[in-house]
Design a protein around this motif. Sequence first.
Motif, mmCIF file in Angstrom:
data_model
loop_
_atom_site.group_PDB
_atom_site.id
_atom_site.type_symbol
_atom_site.label_atom_id
_atom_site.label_comp_id
_atom_site.label_asym_id
_atom_site.label_seq_id
_atom_site.Cartn_x
_atom_site.Cartn_y
_atom_site.Cartn_z
ATOM 1 N N UNK A 75 0.815 -1.207 0.000
ATOM 2 C CA UNK A 75 0.000 0.000 0.000
ATOM 3 C C UNK A 75 0.847 1.254 0.000
ATOM 4 N N UNK A 76 0.217 2.380 0.289
ATOM 5 C CA UNK A 76 0.944 3.648 0.345
ATOM 6 C C UNK A 76 1.945 3.662 1.510
ATOM 7 N N UNK A 77 2.878 4.591 1.459
ATOM 8 C CA UNK A 77 3.962 4.650 2.436
ATOM 9 C C UNK A 77 3.469 4.716 3.884
ATOM 10 N N UNK A 78 2.473 5.545 4.223
ATOM 11 C CA UNK A 78 2.024 5.572 5.625
ATOM 12 C C UNK A 78 1.493 4.215 6.094
ATOM 13 N N UNK A 79 0.840 3.485 5.210
ATOM 14 C CA UNK A 79 0.354 2.147 5.555
ATOM 15 C C UNK A 79 1.533 1.200 5.755
ATOM 16 N N UNK A 80 2.546 1.310 4.903
ATOM 17 C CA UNK A 80 3.722 0.448 5.007
ATOM 18 C C UNK A 80 4.497 0.733 6.284
ATOM 19 N N UNK A 81 4.570 1.982 6.713
ATOM 20 C CA UNK A 81 5.306 2.335 7.924
ATOM 21 C C UNK A 81 4.642 1.795 9.173
ATOM 22 N N UNK A 82 3.371 1.462 9.090
ATOM 23 C CA UNK A 82 2.671 0.862 10.222
ATOM 24 C C UNK A 82 2.973 -0.615 10.396
ATOM 25 N N UNK A 83 3.682 -1.212 9.452
ATOM 26 C CA UNK A 83 3.997 -2.639 9.519
ATOM 27 C C UNK A 83 5.213 -2.937 10.383
ATOM 28 N N UNK A 84 5.994 -1.905 10.734
ATOM 29 C CA UNK A 84 7.237 -2.152 11.469
ATOM 30 C C UNK A 84 7.540 -1.016 12.434
ATOM 31 N N UNK A 85 8.428 -1.333 13.375
ATOM 32 C CA UNK A 85 8.970 -0.350 14.306
ATOM 33 C C UNK A 85 10.460 -0.233 13.984
ATOM 34 N N UNK A 86 10.904 0.961 13.691
ATOM 35 C CA UNK A 86 12.293 1.169 13.283
ATOM 36 C C UNK A 86 13.196 1.215 14.514
ATOM 37 N N UNK A 87 14.130 0.280 14.603
ATOM 38 C CA UNK A 87 15.076 0.210 15.711
ATOM 39 C C UNK A 87 16.476 0.620 15.278
ATOM 40 N N UNK A 88 16.600 1.155 14.073
ATOM 41 C CA UNK A 88 17.902 1.533 13.525
ATOM 42 C C UNK A 88 18.537 2.606 14.396
#
Length: 119
Positions: A75-88
């Motif tokens: 899906x769109x980027x905001x939807x994709x960002x909800x799939x993970x938590x960035x620990x970088x």
Amino acid sequence: MAGDARIRLDKWLFFARFFKTRSLAAKQVGAGHVRVNSDKVLKPAHAVGPGDVLTFAQGRVIRVVRIVAMGERRGPAPEAQGLYEDLTPQAEPRAPSGGERPTKRDRRAIDALRGSDDM
């Protein structure tokens, strides 16, 4: 998909928009450049689920992400960002190295210090 469902690693990386195509994601996994929970994975079909931690290179950055949700489509980027938590870890600001080219202003200052009369 159900909450306990698992998905192929290459498919999840594609859905989360880390790679432009699923085949690029599969190549990275197949080449051994992706780790799941600190174990090297060589099969793009490796099943991942919520709570798994992925470590992989994206460009010049080593990304560390925790899977939060599966996803049903790319899906769109905001939807994709909800799939993970960035620990970088945040990159430290780079100190200027001596290998950078001087600007024209810098060269003129160097020439002035050397006493160059080339101008």
